[in-house]
Write a protein that holds these residues in place. Structure first.
Motif, PDB file in Angstrom:
ATOM      1  N   ASN A 171     -16.934 -10.499  49.592  1.00  0.00           N
ATOM      2  CA  ASN A 171     -15.583 -11.019  49.687  1.00  0.00           C
ATOM      3  C   ASN A 171     -15.535 -11.829  50.978  1.00  0.00           C
ATOM      4  OD1 ASN A 171     -14.906  -9.626  47.419  1.00  0.00           O
ATOM      5  ND2 ASN A 171     -13.489  -8.225  48.423  1.00  0.00           N
TER       6      ASN A 171
ATOM      7  N   TYR B 128     -13.204 -14.275  53.761  1.00  0.00           N
ATOM      8  CA  TYR B 128     -11.848 -14.423  54.288  1.00  0.00           C
ATOM      9  C   TYR B 128     -11.798 -15.521  55.349  1.00  0.00           C
ATOM     10  CZ  TYR B 128     -11.667  -9.596  52.532  1.00  0.00           C
ATOM     11  OH  TYR B 128     -11.753  -8.458  51.748  1.00  0.00           O
TER      12      TYR B 128
ATOM     13  N   LEU C  22      -3.907 -13.723  57.679  1.00  0.00           N
ATOM     14  CA  LEU C  22      -4.794 -13.998  56.553  1.00  0.00           C
ATOM     15  C   LEU C  22      -4.375 -15.305  55.898  1.00  0.00           C
ATOM     16  CD1 LEU C  22      -7.056 -13.088  54.609  1.00  0.00           C
ATOM     17  CD2 LEU C  22      -5.313 -11.845  53.329  1.00  0.00           C
TER      18      LEU C  22
ATOM     19  N   TYR D 173      -8.553 -15.720  50.831  1.00  0.00           N
ATOM     20  CA  TYR D 173      -9.676 -14.850  50.581  1.00  0.00           C
ATOM     21  C   TYR D 173     -10.260 -15.190  49.216  1.00  0.00           C
ATOM     22  CZ  TYR D 173      -6.778 -11.593  47.782  1.00  0.00           C
ATOM     23  OH  TYR D 173      -5.966 -11.014  46.846  1.00  0.00           O
TER      24      TYR D 173
ATOM     25  N   VAL E 257     -13.062 -13.701  46.130  1.00  0.00           N
ATOM     26  CA  VAL E 257     -13.882 -12.607  45.608  1.00  0.00           C
ATOM     27  C   VAL E 257     -15.093 -13.135  44.846  1.00  0.00           C
ATOM     28  CG1 VAL E 257     -11.912 -11.064  45.516  1.00  0.00           C
ATOM     29  CG2 VAL E 257     -12.539 -12.377  43.485  1.00  0.00           C
TER      30      VAL E 257
ATOM     31  N   THR F  63     -16.599  -8.951  53.652  1.00  0.00           N
ATOM     32  CA  THR F  63     -16.799  -7.537  53.340  1.00  0.00           C
ATOM     33  C   THR F  63     -17.658  -7.462  52.086  1.00  0.00           C
ATOM     34  OG1 THR F  63     -14.832  -7.398  51.935  1.00  0.00           O
ATOM     35  CG2 THR F  63     -14.538  -6.855  54.259  1.00  0.00           C
ATOM     36  N   GLU F  64     -18.221  -6.283  51.852  1.00  0.00           N
ATOM     37  CA  GLU F  64     -19.102  -6.116  50.697  1.00  0.00           C
ATOM     38  C   GLU F  64     -18.299  -5.822  49.444  1.00  0.00           C
ATOM     39  OE1 GLU F  64     -23.161  -4.425  52.848  1.00  0.00           O
ATOM     40  OE2 GLU F  64     -21.808  -3.058  51.807  1.00  0.00           O
ATOM     41  N   GLY F  65     -17.802  -6.847  48.817  1.00  0.00           N
ATOM     42  CA  GLY F  65     -17.125  -6.680  47.550  1.00  0.00           C
ATOM     43  C   GLY F  65     -15.989  -5.678  47.621  1.00  0.00           C
ATOM     44  N   ILE F  66     -15.628  -5.106  46.493  1.00  0.00           N
ATOM     45  CA  ILE F  66     -14.442  -4.271  46.440  1.00  0.00           C
ATOM     46  C   ILE F  66     -14.663  -2.936  47.125  1.00  0.00           C
ATOM     47  CG2 ILE F  66     -14.911  -3.093  44.245  1.00  0.00           C
ATOM     48  CD1 ILE F  66     -11.935  -3.660  43.572  1.00  0.00           C
ATOM     49  N   SER F  67     -15.900  -2.494  47.254  1.00  0.00           N
ATOM     50  CA  SER F  67     -16.148  -1.196  47.873  1.00  0.00           C
ATOM     51  C   SER F  67     -16.491  -1.297  49.340  1.00  0.00           C
ATOM     52  CB  SER F  67     -17.288  -0.483  47.139  1.00  0.00           C
ATOM     53  OG  SER F  67     -18.476  -1.240  47.267  1.00  0.00           O
ATOM     54  N   GLY F  68     -16.626  -2.501  49.845  1.00  0.00           N
ATOM     55  CA  GLY F  68     -16.966  -2.660  51.248  1.00  0.00           C
ATOM     56  C   GLY F  68     -15.783  -2.362  52.132  1.00  0.00           C
ATOM     57  N   ASN F  69     -15.956  -1.444  53.041  1.00  0.00           N
ATOM     58  CA  ASN F  69     -14.826  -1.003  53.841  1.00  0.00           C
ATOM     59  C   ASN F  69     -14.826  -1.554  55.250  1.00  0.00           C
ATOM     60  OD1 ASN F  69     -13.624   0.662  51.855  1.00  0.00           O
ATOM     61  ND2 ASN F  69     -15.301   2.077  52.153  1.00  0.00           N
ATOM     62  N   THR F  70     -15.879  -2.207  55.637  1.00  0.00           N
ATOM     63  CA  THR F  70     -15.942  -2.744  56.989  1.00  0.00           C
ATOM     64  C   THR F  70     -15.953  -4.258  56.909  1.00  0.00           C
ATOM     65  OG1 THR F  70     -17.158  -0.805  57.741  1.00  0.00           O
ATOM     66  CG2 THR F  70     -17.253  -2.760  59.126  1.00  0.00           C
ATOM     67  N   ILE F  71     -15.186  -4.870  57.794  1.00  0.00           N
ATOM     68  CA  ILE F  71     -15.115  -6.323  57.819  1.00  0.00           C
ATOM     69  C   ILE F  71     -15.947  -6.842  58.973  1.00  0.00           C
ATOM     70  CG2 ILE F  71     -12.989  -6.397  59.202  1.00  0.00           C
ATOM     71  CD1 ILE F  71     -12.147  -8.795  57.389  1.00  0.00           C
TER      72      ILE F  71
ATOM     73  N   PHE G  10     -16.905 -10.252  61.273  1.00  0.00           N
ATOM     74  CA  PHE G  10     -16.323 -11.530  61.652  1.00  0.00           C
ATOM     75  C   PHE G  10     -17.377 -12.508  62.139  1.00  0.00           C
ATOM     76  CE2 PHE G  10     -11.845 -10.725  61.349  1.00  0.00           C
ATOM     77  CZ  PHE G  10     -11.714  -9.362  61.508  1.00  0.00           C
TER      78      PHE G  10
END
Lengths: 111, 113
Positions: free
Chosen positions: B32, B34, B46, B49, B51, B94-102, B104
């Motif tokens: 993903n 941004y 923001l 973004y 996907v 971030t790593e797609g929909i399951s990626g929780n860390t952004i 920069f």
């Protein structure tokens, strides 16, 4: 629209004082929550994050945050601040593919 | 390991001129992506973004646009810059929909004169 609110724009504390910075969000579903810090002249650094489990999350440099789902809040705390904690602090919320940040809270710690 | 590159780092452009900021990610697939703008007192706003290739979500009405011509490339553009477009622009992934860390990029300082 989804939003992240940080109520304190600028907080001034003396060293050794306790800190609590507020963060509220408006997402209704599952969220991941973050606090980032930006020291003067530097890039954003991750302080801590919450994905699931224990709602009290401990991060680096003595910071912690508590996720209170019923209040849609994720407040950042530190029992005793230091001059080196002077920085800008950002709360962030991720829901699905959307990742939004609050406007930030500037913390000034007086020596 | 994953890396993110953003350029140019600084840019001074006259009002009415076009803009192109580029961002590429290495070491991952289908991230993903941004674009944020950081302005004093407004935190990280923001802007867009994405996907996937060709999929762009716009968050605020403005004279900026974004494109994703390749999986790991994200471009921020404008046909005619305004003074109010000045700011610090950050690309992130971030790593797609399951990626929780952004993660920069280094950011791009844009000054419109």
């Amino acid at each position: 629209a989804q939003s992240v609110s940080q109520h304190n724009h600028h907080v001034i504390l003396s060293e050794a004082a306790s800190l609590e910075l507020g963060c509220n969000y408006s997402y209704g579903g599952t969220v991941n929550l973050f606090w980032y810090v930006q020291y003067p002249g530097q890039h954003l650094q991750l302080l801590l994050k919450y994905f699931s489990g224990d709602p009290l999350v401990k991060g680096i440099k003595g910071f912690e945050a508590e996720f209170i789902k019923s209040k849609f809040s994720f407040n950042l705390r530190k029992p005793s601040v230091q001059w080196s904690d002077t920085a800008e602090y950002f709360c962030a919320v991720r829901s699905n593919n959307d990742m939004r940040f609050g406007a930030g809270t500037r913390l000034t710690v007086k020596p | 390991s994953q890396t993110i590159h953003q350029w140019p780092a600084t840019l001074v452009q006259p009002v009415g001129s076009p803009l192109s900021l580029e961002c590429t990610v290495e070491g991952t697939s289908n991230p993903n992506l941004y674009w944020y703008r950081q302005a004093a007192g407004r935190g990280l706003q923001l802007l867009f973004y994405s996907v996937g290739i060709g999929q762009i979500s716009s968050e605020v009405p403005q004279n900026l646009s974004a494109s994703r011509p390749q999986d790991r490339q994200f471009i921020l553009s404008s046909k005619k810059l305004l003074l109010s477009d000045s700011g610090f622009y950050l690309c992130a992934w971030t790593e797609g929909i399951s990626g929780n860390t952004i993660y920069f990029g280094e950011g791009s300082w844009l000054t419109v004169v």
